[in-house]
Scaffold this motif. Structure first.
Motif, PDB file in Angstrom:
ATOM      1  N   HIS A  25       0.653  -1.152   0.048  1.00 54.95           N
ATOM      2  CA  HIS A  25      -0.075   0.052   0.007  1.00 54.95           C
ATOM      3  C   HIS A  25       0.875   1.328  -0.028  1.00 54.95           C
ATOM      4  O   HIS A  25       2.152   1.181   0.433  1.00 54.95           O
ATOM      5  CB  HIS A  25      -0.947   0.219   1.233  1.00 54.95           C
ATOM      6  N   ASP A  26       0.349   2.317  -0.554  1.00 56.91           N
ATOM      7  CA  ASP A  26       0.863   3.719  -0.320  1.00 56.91           C
ATOM      8  C   ASP A  26       2.477   3.512  -0.996  1.00 56.91           C
ATOM      9  O   ASP A  26       3.401   4.162  -0.385  1.00 56.91           O
ATOM     10  CB  ASP A  26       0.942   4.237   0.909  1.00 56.91           C
ATOM     11  N   LEU A  50       0.376  -0.342  -4.843  1.00 53.06           N
ATOM     12  CA  LEU A  50      -0.962   0.675  -4.914  1.00 53.06           C
ATOM     13  C   LEU A  50      -0.362   1.953  -4.827  1.00 53.06           C
ATOM     14  O   LEU A  50       0.502   2.452  -3.878  1.00 53.06           O
ATOM     15  CB  LEU A  50      -1.814   0.328  -3.808  1.00 53.06           C
ATOM     16  N   ALA A  52      -0.994   6.322  -5.926  1.00 51.98           N
ATOM     17  CA  ALA A  52      -2.032   7.544  -6.481  1.00 51.98           C
ATOM     18  C   ALA A  52      -2.275   7.386  -7.871  1.00 51.98           C
ATOM     19  O   ALA A  52      -1.124   7.292  -8.623  1.00 51.98           O
ATOM     20  CB  ALA A  52      -1.632   8.736  -6.024  1.00 51.98           C
ATOM     21  N   PRO A  53      -3.316   7.669  -8.375  1.00 48.83           N
ATOM     22  CA  PRO A  53      -3.526   7.684  -9.811  1.00 48.83           C
ATOM     23  C   PRO A  53      -2.987   8.795 -10.714  1.00 48.83           C
ATOM     24  O   PRO A  53      -2.987   9.921  -9.649  1.00 48.83           O
ATOM     25  CB  PRO A  53      -5.333   7.392  -9.975  1.00 48.83           C
ATOM     26  N   ASP A  59      -9.354   5.132  -9.644  1.00 50.65           N
ATOM     27  CA  ASP A  59      -9.462   5.448  -8.328  1.00 50.65           C
ATOM     28  C   ASP A  59      -8.042   5.050  -7.546  1.00 50.65           C
ATOM     29  O   ASP A  59      -7.685   5.617  -6.530  1.00 50.65           O
ATOM     30  CB  ASP A  59     -10.468   4.433  -7.438  1.00 50.65           C
ATOM     31  N   TYR A  60      -7.147   4.381  -8.143  1.00 51.79           N
ATOM     32  CA  TYR A  60      -5.848   4.222  -7.754  1.00 51.79           C
ATOM     33  C   TYR A  60      -4.991   3.594  -9.075  1.00 51.79           C
ATOM     34  O   TYR A  60      -5.456   3.263 -10.101  1.00 51.79           O
ATOM     35  CB  TYR A  60      -5.764   3.068  -6.648  1.00 51.79           C
ATOM     36  N   ARG A  61      -3.732   3.694  -9.064  1.00 50.17           N
ATOM     37  CA  ARG A  61      -2.928   3.070  -9.892  1.00 50.17           C
ATOM     38  C   ARG A  61      -2.149   1.844  -9.530  1.00 50.17           C
ATOM     39  O   ARG A  61      -1.794   1.985  -8.212  1.00 50.17           O
ATOM     40  CB  ARG A  61      -2.051   4.060 -10.317  1.00 50.17           C
ATOM     41  N   TRP A  85      -7.251  -2.625  -1.505  1.00 41.05           N
ATOM     42  CA  TRP A  85      -7.464  -1.396  -1.454  1.00 41.05           C
ATOM     43  C   TRP A  85      -8.768  -0.895  -0.825  1.00 41.05           C
ATOM     44  O   TRP A  85      -8.723  -0.078   0.241  1.00 41.05           O
ATOM     45  CB  TRP A  85      -7.179  -0.803  -3.019  1.00 41.05           C
ATOM     46  N   GLY A  90     -10.006   2.230   1.016  1.00 40.90           N
ATOM     47  CA  GLY A  90     -10.303   3.189  -0.103  1.00 40.90           C
ATOM     48  C   GLY A  90     -11.589   3.248  -0.410  1.00 40.90           C
ATOM     49  O   GLY A  90     -12.508   2.248  -0.122  1.00 40.90           O
ATOM     50  N   GLN A 100      -9.353   0.809 -12.033  1.00 39.41           N
ATOM     51  CA  GLN A 100      -7.876   0.640 -11.892  1.00 39.41           C
ATOM     52  C   GLN A 100      -7.026   1.059 -13.031  1.00 39.41           C
ATOM     53  O   GLN A 100      -7.306   0.959 -14.200  1.00 39.41           O
ATOM     54  CB  GLN A 100      -7.512  -0.735 -11.535  1.00 39.41           C
TER      55      GLN A 100
END
Length: 214
Positions: A25-26, A50, A52-53, A59-61, A85, A90, A100
């Motif tokens: 994550h992050d 995971l 930030a997009p 929603d996420y990259r 996520w 999330g 995604q």
């Protein structure tokens, strides 16, 4: 900076019976080399990160690594990462729908009792050349005449799908994984009518054990 790490068993509601994926994550700020090194350390078929997009529609990259390189897309890592996520808090932009961002573009997922996705378009499809079929047969330790049909079904990981005579033929394959080279091979064969399962599927690729789905 410490980062949260999850391991998700995909395709099962019981621990230790699914297809595992490691999820970091992050992961913003990690270098390609750090991601690759962590993926080698987990020693799973795929490890995901995971981030930030960069696309406002997402929603996420997600970045997906095997022990030997990066993939633009893969199915069970997509499902496991979406679960991780959501479990981490999330909140998707649209209720019941996730988007995604990955190397293959934007992938839409449906969130209900289970998570499902619409696979991205194939980057390679169609018949398999004779030279490649010879490689497939050698890697599977079978004869060319044991292959009923074969086709490229590659939407990122590089799969070639092989139709076998029946489910027993699929289960009887004892592959030489070190002969695969750059091949990822999916096997499928039908069970007899009235069986508990309709088809037997195995996914085989270099450096991993067989993944069996019924």
């Amino acid at each position: 900076m410490a980062r949260r790490f999850s391991q998700v068993d995909v395709f099962s509601d019981r621990p230790l019976l699914g297809n595992p994926v490691a999820v970091v994550h992050d992961a913003d700020g990690l270098t390609d080399e750090q991601m690759a090194a962590f993926a080698r350390w987990t020693n799973l078929s795929e490890t995901t990160f995971l981030l930030a997009p960069t696309d406002p529609a997402a929603d996420y990259r997600l970045r997906i690594f095997t022990t030997s390189g990066e993939l633009p897309f893969a199915g069970h890592p997509t499902l496991g990462s979406a679960h991780a996520w959501l479990a981490a808090g999330g909140v998707p932009k649209d209720d019941g729908r996730l988007v995604q961002e990955c190397g293959a573009g934007l992938v839409a997922l449906r969130q209900s009792e289970r998570i499902a996705f619409a696979a991205p378009p194939l980057v390679r499809s169609g018949p398999v050349a004779d030279a490649d079929l010879d490689r497939v047969a050698r890697a599977l330790r079978i004869g060319r005449d044991d292959i009923v049909d074969a086709a490229w079904t590659d939407n990122g990981p590089g799969w070639v799908s092989v139709l076998m005579r029946d489910a027993d033929a699929v289960l009887a394959v004892e592959p030489d994984l070190m002969a695969f080279g750059d091949l990822d091979i999916g096997l499928v064969g039908s069970h007899p009518p009235g069986s508990e399962a309709t088809v037997e599927v195995r996914a085989l690729c270099l450096g991993t054990a067989s993944s069996r789905t019924r």
